[in-house]
Scaffold this active site. Structure first.
Site, PDB file in Angstrom:
ATOM      1  N   GLU A  46       0.838  -1.563  -0.157  1.00  0.00           N
ATOM      2  CA  GLU A  46      -0.262  -0.193  -0.458  1.00  0.00           C
ATOM      3  C   GLU A  46       0.656   1.168  -0.218  1.00  0.00           C
ATOM      4  OE1 GLU A  46      -2.969   2.555   2.681  1.00  0.00           O
ATOM      5  OE2 GLU A  46      -2.081   0.534   3.949  1.00  0.00           O
ATOM      6  N   ASP A 111       9.280   5.639  15.105  1.00  0.00           N
ATOM      7  CA  ASP A 111       9.473   6.758  14.704  1.00  0.00           C
ATOM      8  C   ASP A 111      10.152   7.919  15.914  1.00  0.00           C
ATOM      9  OD1 ASP A 111       8.839   9.482  13.819  1.00  0.00           O
ATOM     10  OD2 ASP A 111       6.718   9.379  13.976  1.00  0.00           O
ATOM     11  N   ASP A 113      10.327  11.947  16.992  1.00  0.00           N
ATOM     12  CA  ASP A 113       9.724  13.072  17.159  1.00  0.00           C
ATOM     13  C   ASP A 113      10.773  13.835  18.205  1.00  0.00           C
ATOM     14  OD1 ASP A 113       8.388  15.227  16.411  1.00  0.00           O
ATOM     15  OD2 ASP A 113       7.197  14.014  15.109  1.00  0.00           O
ATOM     16  N   GLY A 163      12.841  15.050   7.547  1.00  0.00           N
ATOM     17  CA  GLY A 163      12.837  15.995   6.946  1.00  0.00           C
ATOM     18  C   GLY A 163      11.969  17.549   7.770  1.00  0.00           C
ATOM     19  N   ARG A 164      11.508  16.966   8.718  1.00  0.00           N
ATOM     20  CA  ARG A 164      11.535  19.014  10.143  1.00  0.00           C
ATOM     21  C   ARG A 164      12.313  18.595  11.232  1.00  0.00           C
ATOM     22  NH1 ARG A 164       5.953  20.801  10.856  1.00  0.00           N
ATOM     23  NH2 ARG A 164       6.944  23.133  11.508  1.00  0.00           N
TER      24      ARG A 164
END
Length: 450
Positions: A46, A111, A113, A163-164
């Site tokens: 997907e 992930d 963050d 990317g951030r």
């Protein structure tokens, strides 16, 4: 080019150029096809696209690399997310019998963050990052990469800058891709150490003996703690930050048994046979301004504690881990059908490309040096030097059997700041391809008729 030079309003104009001339489709397909070892592996994957005006399109799937290219060049997604390999092709999920469409496999993903560290960083907050707090991402990669390789035996780890404000890890080993939800949860829980929400003051509690995994993690944390916590974040500088650290210190360390000679002092504190060390430490901090020396004063108390009691004896290690240990979004890791942002996707807010991180250069990795889509598109327009022209002709000669459009794309990204990140991706794929070859040979042998 600094991020401030990127204008999100230009994204609709430059995304077509990026997907037409710069996106590394060949490497991308090579990764997600996994050597074609398993039938329909790529076809049943997907993809989801976020389009302009936050239009979200799920259950995209593609038969070939060429089909993927054409659709991405047609839709020009602002963001690409990668999901699971399903039992049926995701774009046909509405046509299969109810209950039979199921997520079967996916890379084990992590992930990390920066927003999850807001309680232990004073330089930035929310989506903001700076070189001072980026050290947290370096620590996270060092700790988790070692654990995943040494403790679990995984080999093929793709680390990617989001990317951030964070990083992602894709564990691509065959065994990792086949893990059940329960197994993924077990791995995520094993790696999780900082627990509790905003209302929880003390988020790390160690038991004795300390687990070998935590001891190995402490080796990494202790290496970075002085620079990150003591210097860059100055956690023993301002009064409010000092109070925060002392709040993580066990009460029986801040209060110790006094001698009979000091019983009058104890009585004055209305706590018989006990004297407060908190005020003493604060007074010592007034006399000692260097953060490293203030930390040594606290560690001295830890040593005394270790000599007299087992309870709370690791408090200085707990403080270091609370300030520096990786903070995982465990829900991302647990679910097989959870989507995660794709490598080489563009971050719409910053314009930066989500690029692989070379661990050999991790200490010098600079998120602010990662190219923006504006930068690499502008680099395509630079006049070529004589040396670049010669190399281009040489490439054409070497690749004359390849499709011309594919050759041009290879040369195009090589002319930009994106080149070194694609090279890093290529190197990762080359290592992983060795395991594919073994699987393909085994499959070939099994299919022979004797």
């Amino acid at each position: 080019m600094p991020a401030s030079d990127y204008d999100s309003a230009c994204l609709p104009d430059i995304l077509p150029l990026y997907y037409r001339r710069l996106f590394p489709f060949s490497q991308y397909y090579r990764w997600l096809n996994y050597g074609g070892v398993q039938k329909n592996y790529f076809q049943n994957r997907e993809f989801s696209f976020t389009l302009k005006d936050d239009i979200y399109v799920r259950y995209q799937s593609f038969t070939t690399q060429n089909e993927l290219e054409k659709e991405m060049q047609k839709m020009n997604p602002y963001k690409i997310d990668i999901g699971a390999i399903y039992s049926h092709r995701p774009n046909q999920h509405n046509t299969v019998k109810s209950g039979t469409f199921q997520a079967l496999e996916k890379e084990l993903v992590f992930d990390i963050d920066m927003t999850d560290y807001d309680d232990v960083r004073s330089c930035c907050s929310a989506a903001e990052i700076c070189p001072k707090c980026w050290t947290l991402m370096t620590i996270a990669i060092r700790v988790l990469d070692r654990a995943l390789r040494d403790d679990f035996g995984f080999q093929h780890l793709l680390w990617v800058y989001s990317g951030r404000r964070g990083v992602h890890c894709w564990v691509c080993d065959k065994a990792a891709r086949k893990l059940s939800v329960a197994a993924r949860s077990a791995v995520a829980e094993y790696l999780s150490l900082v627990k509790g929400g905003d209302e929880t003051m003390k988020k790390v509690v160690l038991s004795d003996p300390i687990h070998p995994f935590i001891r190995e993690s402490l080796v990494v944390v202790e290496r970075y703690f002085p620079l990150y916590a003591l210097q860059d974040q100055d956690i023993l500088g301002r009064k409010e930050s000092v109070d925060k650290v002392l709040a993580l210190t066990p009460e029986d360390i801040l209060f110790r048994t006094c001698s009979r000679a000091n019983s009058s002092i104890a009585q004055a504190n209305s706590s018989p046979h006990f004297i407060s060390l908190k005020s003493n430490l604060q007074q010592d901090f007034q006399n000692e301004k260097k953060p490293e020396n203030r930390w040594n004063l606290l560690k001295d108390q830890a040593k005394r504690k270790q000599a007299t009691s087992k309870k709370g004896q690791h408090f200085e290690k707990e403080i270091m881990l609370q300030y520096c240990y990786p903070r995982l979004d465990v829900n991302v890791s647990k679910g097989v059908n959870h989507l995660l942002k794709s490598p080489f996707s563009v971050h719409p807010k910053t314009g930066r490309i989500s690029v692989p991180i070379d661990l050999k250069e991790l200490e010098t990795f600079d998120p602010f040096a990662v190219p923006t889509i504006s930068m690499i598109c502008e680099e395509l327009d630079r006049p070529r030097t004589v040396e670049e022209e010669d190399k281009s002709e040489e490439t054409i000669d070497k690749e004359n059997e390849k499709d011309a459009a594919e050759s041009r794309k290879i040369r195009d990204y090589k002319r930009t700041s994106l080149a070194k990140y694609v090279k890093c991706f290529d190197q990762f794929l080359d290592v992983m391809a060795r395991s594919w070859k073994g699987e393909l040979l085994k499959k070939s042998d099994l299919q022979k008729d004797f």
